[in-house]
Design an enzyme around this catalytic site. Sequence first.
Site, PDB file in Angstrom:
ATOM      1  N   ASP A   1      -1.462   4.832  -6.234  1.00 59.60           N
ATOM      2  CA  ASP A   1      -0.039   4.638  -5.935  1.00 59.60           C
ATOM      3  C   ASP A   1       0.801   5.831  -6.367  1.00 59.60           C
ATOM      4  O   ASP A   1       1.863   6.099  -5.803  1.00 59.60           O
ATOM      5  CB  ASP A   1       0.475   3.365  -6.605  1.00 59.60           C
ATOM      6  CG  ASP A   1      -0.059   2.162  -5.853  1.00 59.60           C
ATOM      7  OD1 ASP A   1      -1.208   1.764  -6.132  1.00 59.60           O
ATOM      8  OD2 ASP A   1       0.635   1.674  -4.953  1.00 59.60           O
TER       9      ASP A   1
ATOM     10  N   GLY B   1       0.857  -1.179   0.000  1.00 58.17           N
ATOM     11  CA  GLY B   1       0.000   0.000   0.000  1.00 58.17           C
ATOM     12  C   GLY B   1       0.893   1.229   0.000  1.00 58.17           C
ATOM     13  O   GLY B   1       1.830   1.323   0.811  1.00 58.17           O
ATOM     14  N   ALA B   2       0.625   2.144  -0.928  1.00 58.90           N
ATOM     15  CA  ALA B   2       1.558   3.254  -1.163  1.00 58.90           C
ATOM     16  C   ALA B   2       1.945   4.027   0.109  1.00 58.90           C
ATOM     17  O   ALA B   2       3.143   4.191   0.395  1.00 58.90           O
ATOM     18  CB  ALA B   2       0.978   4.187  -2.231  1.00 58.90           C
TER      19      ALA B   2
ATOM     20  N   ASN C   1      -2.845   3.102 -10.231  1.00 58.75           N
ATOM     21  CA  ASN C   1      -3.352   2.320  -9.089  1.00 58.75           C
ATOM     22  C   ASN C   1      -3.363   0.857  -9.504  1.00 58.75           C
ATOM     23  O   ASN C   1      -3.050   0.523 -10.658  1.00 58.75           O
ATOM     24  CB  ASN C   1      -4.749   2.795  -8.674  1.00 58.75           C
ATOM     25  CG  ASN C   1      -5.189   2.191  -7.347  1.00 58.75           C
ATOM     26  OD1 ASN C   1      -4.415   2.166  -6.386  1.00 58.75           O
ATOM     27  ND2 ASN C   1      -6.395   1.661  -7.279  1.00 58.75           N
ATOM     28  N   LYS C   2      -3.706   0.002  -8.566  1.00 57.90           N
ATOM     29  CA  LYS C   2      -3.686  -1.446  -8.810  1.00 57.90           C
ATOM     30  C   LYS C   2      -4.347  -1.792 -10.130  1.00 57.90           C
ATOM     31  O   LYS C   2      -5.413  -1.278 -10.462  1.00 57.90           O
ATOM     32  CB  LYS C   2      -4.393  -2.152  -7.645  1.00 57.90           C
ATOM     33  CG  LYS C   2      -4.466  -3.654  -7.752  1.00 57.90           C
ATOM     34  CD  LYS C   2      -3.122  -4.310  -7.912  1.00 57.90           C
ATOM     35  CE  LYS C   2      -2.168  -4.004  -6.774  1.00 57.90           C
ATOM     36  NZ  LYS C   2      -0.772  -4.404  -7.061  1.00 57.90           N
TER      37      LYS C   2
ATOM     38  N   ARG D   1      10.410  -1.224  -4.808  1.00 58.00           N
ATOM     39  CA  ARG D   1       9.247  -1.187  -5.715  1.00 58.00           C
ATOM     40  C   ARG D   1       9.279   0.162  -6.452  1.00 58.00           C
ATOM     41  O   ARG D   1       9.581   1.183  -5.836  1.00 58.00           O
ATOM     42  CB  ARG D   1       7.928  -1.349  -4.943  1.00 58.00           C
ATOM     43  CG  ARG D   1       7.825  -2.708  -4.238  1.00 58.00           C
ATOM     44  CD  ARG D   1       6.435  -2.950  -3.699  1.00 58.00           C
ATOM     45  NE  ARG D   1       5.481  -3.286  -4.747  1.00 58.00           N
ATOM     46  CZ  ARG D   1       4.163  -3.397  -4.551  1.00 58.00           C
ATOM     47  NH1 ARG D   1       3.657  -3.175  -3.348  1.00 58.00           N
ATOM     48  NH2 ARG D   1       3.362  -3.711  -5.544  1.00 58.00           N
TER      49      ARG D   1
HETATM   50  O1  MRU Z   1       0.669  -3.856  -4.807  1.00 58.30           O
HETATM   51  P1  MRU Z   1       0.022  -3.151  -3.641  1.00 58.30           P
HETATM   52  O2  MRU Z   1      -0.833  -4.058  -2.820  1.00 58.30           O
HETATM   53  O3  MRU Z   1       1.020  -2.382  -2.810  1.00 58.30           O
HETATM   54  O4  MRU Z   1      -0.925  -2.096  -4.332  1.00 58.30           O
HETATM   55  C1  MRU Z   1      -1.670  -1.227  -3.530  1.00 58.30           C
HETATM   56  C2  MRU Z   1      -2.633  -0.388  -4.281  1.00 58.30           C
HETATM   57  O5  MRU Z   1      -2.670  -0.368  -5.491  1.00 58.30           O
HETATM   58  C3  MRU Z   1      -3.480   0.542  -3.466  1.00 58.30           C
HETATM   59  O6  MRU Z   1      -4.703   0.758  -4.089  1.00 58.30           O
HETATM   60  C4  MRU Z   1      -2.765   1.889  -3.312  1.00 58.30           C
HETATM   61  O7  MRU Z   1      -1.448   1.691  -2.873  1.00 58.30           O
HETATM   62  C5  MRU Z   1      -3.468   2.771  -2.371  1.00 58.30           C
HETATM   63  S1  MRU Z   1      -3.253   2.260  -0.686  1.00 58.30           S
HETATM   64  C6  MRU Z   1      -3.930   3.441   0.311  1.00 58.30           C
END
Ligand code: MRU
Length: 337
Positions: A231, A45-46, A241-242, A85
């Site tokens: 992100d 999570g970012a 984003n994801k 990352r």
């Molecule tokens: O690969 P991840 O699980 O780190 O990806 C997270 C996401 O895409 C979230 O939607 C994003 O980081 C927002 S978290 C508040």
Amino acid sequence: MKTIEWRDGAVRFLDQTRLPHEEVYVVTRDVTVLAEAIRSLRIRGAPLIGVAAAYGVALEAHGLPSDRNRLGRILQSIELLRATRPTAVNLFKALDRMRLIAENCSGAEDLGRVLLDEANAIRTEDVQACRRISEFGAALLRHGTSVLTHCNAGALATAGVGTALGVITRAHDQGKITRVYVDETRPLLQGGRLTTWELLQAGIETYLITDSAAGVVMAGGMVQAVVVGADRIAANGDVANKVGTYTLAVLASRHGIPIYVAAPLSTVDLSTPSGGDIVIEQRDPAEVTRVAGAAVAPEGVHVFSPAFDITPNELITAIVTETGVHVPPYGLTLAGS
Ligand code: MRU
């Protein structure tokens, strides 16, 4: 639940790969353990990645003698963490802050303490940002709303109450939310494993859906809003984003459903002009060819597995940050924050 905290010269974090079955906390004094945890999504999570990286630098500095090698060791740990990352900008912003402090205060006897203060400040800022985002975002939702969300943008992904899930839980507290549909979010199932876990704990009626069912849910009038996290948000409002968020935005546009992006300003990257300039992480093919360790695809198949996608700003109804609700043209409103 504290996703991450500093305790007596060590960092204690929740291993998110073990959820929802086990709530396992890891205690470490080793920055390489934290770097591995970020790389393997034990910490994810970012916003949380940024906080964790800051604590990683504080860990490395903690107890180092103030000799000639100290700054070099700290800068090395920053490079290690930077390489974990590539997409979430919170990581780089937090590390830039830590590097600035390390360089400016390199002669200080208590540099470890100064760096820990900065890491704690980054954590506190995220807690406060989440709270404000939740208030601003909840105000956008009407009574009787059912929401669709993607991935996990909750307390697990931040140091606070979450971004998209902060909005949803706050609106639920206000009696506005009927139910929440959660995309399972292949390949790593952050929706199915983590978001459902958080929502059920909050007592919110939750439906888990496959990612490909989102169109059915929207076409059937089953949701009135989509709320997601981010992100990295480029200066023009394009959102990384994801992976799957772009698909949701296209569907939402087709069905006239608003899609809100909830994220702190630490996720906004004004130095990146547009989404095309954002580096998208590619994931290990085994995450797609296997489910929970079991092979589900033939040996030798090629895999394309971007971790994130870019949603163009024109598909986003509003971006909610701790300074308020930003509407197009985002280039102006984000830069003024
Ligand atoms: O690969 P991840 O699980 O780190 O990806 C997270 C996401 O895409 C979230 O939607 C994003 O980081 C927002 S978290 C508040």
